[in-house]
Design a protein around this motif. Structure first.
Motif, PDB file in Angstrom:
ATOM      1  N   ASP A 276      23.609  46.953 -51.776  1.00 16.75           N
ATOM      2  CA  ASP A 276      22.817  45.730 -51.880  1.00 16.75           C
ATOM      3  C   ASP A 276      21.696  45.633 -50.850  1.00 16.75           C
ATOM      4  O   ASP A 276      20.862  44.729 -50.933  1.00 16.75           O
ATOM      5  CB  ASP A 276      23.728  44.506 -51.747  1.00 16.75           C
ATOM      6  N   SER A 277      21.675  46.517 -49.891  1.00 18.47           N
ATOM      7  CA  SER A 277      20.660  46.422 -48.835  1.00 18.47           C
ATOM      8  C   SER A 277      19.314  46.928 -49.333  1.00 18.47           C
ATOM      9  O   SER A 277      19.231  47.938 -50.032  1.00 18.47           O
ATOM     10  CB  SER A 277      21.097  47.239 -47.619  1.00 18.47           C
ATOM     11  N   ASN A 302      22.599  40.750 -37.380  1.00 20.47           N
ATOM     12  CA  ASN A 302      23.732  40.038 -37.983  1.00 20.47           C
ATOM     13  C   ASN A 302      23.820  40.278 -39.491  1.00 20.47           C
ATOM     14  O   ASN A 302      24.190  39.383 -40.254  1.00 20.47           O
ATOM     15  CB  ASN A 302      23.632  38.528 -37.707  1.00 20.47           C
ATOM     16  N   ARG A 303      23.484  41.492 -39.912  1.00 21.37           N
ATOM     17  CA  ARG A 303      23.551  41.813 -41.341  1.00 21.37           C
ATOM     18  C   ARG A 303      24.727  42.736 -41.661  1.00 21.37           C
ATOM     19  O   ARG A 303      24.969  43.072 -42.811  1.00 21.37           O
ATOM     20  CB  ARG A 303      22.237  42.471 -41.782  1.00 21.37           C
ATOM     21  N   GLY A 304      25.477  43.191 -40.701  1.00 20.22           N
ATOM     22  CA  GLY A 304      26.554  44.136 -40.941  1.00 20.22           C
ATOM     23  C   GLY A 304      26.064  45.566 -40.807  1.00 20.22           C
ATOM     24  O   GLY A 304      25.026  45.839 -40.206  1.00 20.22           O
ATOM     25  N   GLU A 329      25.234  49.437 -33.395  1.00 16.65           N
ATOM     26  CA  GLU A 329      24.563  48.158 -33.129  1.00 16.65           C
ATOM     27  C   GLU A 329      23.369  48.350 -32.200  1.00 16.65           C
ATOM     28  O   GLU A 329      22.325  47.714 -32.368  1.00 16.65           O
ATOM     29  CB  GLU A 329      25.557  47.165 -32.530  1.00 16.65           C
ATOM     30  N   ALA A 330      23.520  49.241 -31.203  1.00 18.49           N
ATOM     31  CA  ALA A 330      22.415  49.484 -30.276  1.00 18.49           C
ATOM     32  C   ALA A 330      21.236  50.136 -30.998  1.00 18.49           C
ATOM     33  O   ALA A 330      20.069  49.806 -30.720  1.00 18.49           O
ATOM     34  CB  ALA A 330      22.880  50.381 -29.126  1.00 18.49           C
ATOM     35  N   GLN A 331      21.502  51.033 -31.927  1.00 17.45           N
ATOM     36  CA  GLN A 331      20.420  51.676 -32.682  1.00 17.45           C
ATOM     37  C   GLN A 331      19.727  50.685 -33.599  1.00 17.45           C
ATOM     38  O   GLN A 331      18.508  50.750 -33.786  1.00 17.45           O
ATOM     39  CB  GLN A 331      20.986  52.862 -33.472  1.00 17.45           C
ATOM     40  N   ILE A 332      20.490  49.764 -34.176  1.00 11.95           N
ATOM     41  CA  ILE A 332      19.878  48.712 -35.001  1.00 11.95           C
ATOM     42  C   ILE A 332      18.980  47.820 -34.146  1.00 11.95           C
ATOM     43  O   ILE A 332      17.864  47.471 -34.549  1.00 11.95           O
ATOM     44  CB  ILE A 332      20.967  47.880 -35.703  1.00 11.95           C
ATOM     45  N   ARG A 333      19.450  47.466 -32.943  1.00 12.64           N
ATOM     46  CA  ARG A 333      18.640  46.622 -32.059  1.00 12.64           C
ATOM     47  C   ARG A 333      17.352  47.335 -31.662  1.00 12.64           C
ATOM     48  O   ARG A 333      16.281  46.703 -31.607  1.00 12.64           O
ATOM     49  CB  ARG A 333      19.443  46.252 -30.806  1.00 12.64           C
TER      50      ARG A 333
END
Length: 380
Positions: A276-277, A302-304, A329-333
């Motif tokens: 769905d992304s 905060n999208r998973g 999470e760090a790579q997403i940030r």
């Protein structure tokens, strides 16, 4: 194209080994006109790729994939494939106390070969796309950025990953479970978090490439979940007793109904974050009626779980090949921060407003993300 179209792939009941869950993906019919083979590299897997003038990508690269759309048959070996005799020398182990490793040098991450064949480096194609995200740095000489930032941008930039060998339980799971008839892919979960998806066009391709999953790159979160997560629940079908289960045909129909329920639950619950992304797709190479892409997620907070990857699609946009890497999470940030800076043309005041924060807090986030060297005089 903004989403992954997995039409034609059906999830079979999960196979569980401790904290590892493998979900086989089968096709009713193989994708016609495309085959995948493996190209094995000598040495210890260390590789360097020339991706542009004075720009190199370095990583552990034990093998490449060769996409063949020549239609020359199903039993042709990949151009450049190396074979080892039974009992002969297989992949070499790294000797103790080795300080330097010989590197296999590659020209481009995806390169045309003889005939209708394309050699590409699986997952590294996607990882280099993530590393190159706004790699050039500031396009305007704002006073906040250092000379290094204006001259070299984000060079060099590095990210950490774990080999499949170090993901607890993965090797045992891949070795223990049989491959389904018609299986063309698998989704790998650790502690029921989606770690990776792997899809190929033909069942014979999958049987040959199934062992390469242990040599793939996996994210930090995947490694931690496998190491510290508890065993996950196995799939169990429950068929209530009744008139419909008193014959073999009725029992078979009820069992198939349970399989359909599992497949629907998997697609709507387990794999929802991948299906769905929305993604940003970058075309790498056109191969007749097929196209090789690499893609990046939206980097929304905060999208998973969010994944980078590469895919080959047919003329209808349906996936023939897919390989993904789950970001930490760090790579997403870091991706989110770079995207906002680029959208604001690297002007800190504008980027801070778009993030809903102050400039001092934005400077703190830049340092925390590991980009402190981009700031002039360490922000003083």
């Amino acid at each position: 194209m903004t989403r992954l179209e997995l039409t034609g792939l059906t999830a079979r009941p999960a196979q569980v080994w401790g904290g590892i869950r493998l979900v086989p993906l089968v096709r009713e019919r193989p994708v016609e006109g495309l085959r995948l083979h493996q190209e094995v590299y000598t040495g210890y897997g260390a590789g360097t790729v020339e991706v542009g003038p004075r720009t190199h990508y370095t990583s552990y690269i034990p093998h490449g994939f060769v996409a063949d759309w020549s239609g020359e048959g199903t039993n042709t070996a990949a151009y450049g494939t190396q074979f080892a005799a039974p009992g002969g020398s297989g992949p070499q182990s790294i000797p103790p106390r080795t300080l330097t490793l010989p590197r296999h040098r590659h020209h481009r991450l995806a390169k045309r070969q003889a005939g209708n064949r394309l050699r590409f480096l699986p997952l590294h194609l996607a990882m280099e796309g993530y590393l190159a995200l706004h790699f050039g740095g500031p396009s305007t000489a704002w006073e906040e950025w250092s000379r290094q930032a204006l001259r070299d941008g984000l060079s060099p930039r590095a990210e950490d990953a774990y080999l499949g060998w170090s993901v607890r339980g993965l090797g045992d799971a891949l070795r223990a479970f049989e491959i389904h008839p018609g299986q063309c892919g698998v989704m790998v979960y650790t502690a029921d978090a989606l770690a990776a998806a792997f899809v190929v066009p033909h069942p014979d391709d999958y049987r040959l490439l199934h062992p390469t999953l242990i040599e793939d790159l996996y994210g930090e979160l995947v490694h931690q979940y496998a190491m510290y997560g508890a065993p996950v629940a196995d799939f169990g079908a429950r068929i209530p007793d009744g008139p419909h289960t008193r014959t073999l045909a009725g029992l078979r129909t009820a069992a198939r109904g349970q399989e359909r329920k599992w497949s629907e639950a998997h697609d709507t619950l387990f794999a929802r974050e991948l299906r769905d992304s929305p993604y940003g797709f970058d075309r790498v190479y056109r191969m007749g009626s097929f196209t090789l892409w690499r893609f990046l997620p939206p980097f929304l907070r905060n999208r998973g779980g969010q994944h980078i990857g590469e895919t080959i699609t047919d003329h209808k946009g349906q996936v023939a090949y897919l390989k993904t890497f789950r970001l930490s999470e760090a790579q997403i940030r870091r991706g989110h921060l770079l995207q906002r800076l680029a959208d604001a043309d690297w002007l800190l005041s504008a980027a801070a407003r778009s993030l809903g924060t102050g400039q001092d807090e934005l400077l703190r986030r830049i340092r925390s993300a590991g980009f402190e060297s981009l700031l002039r005089d360490r922000s003083r």
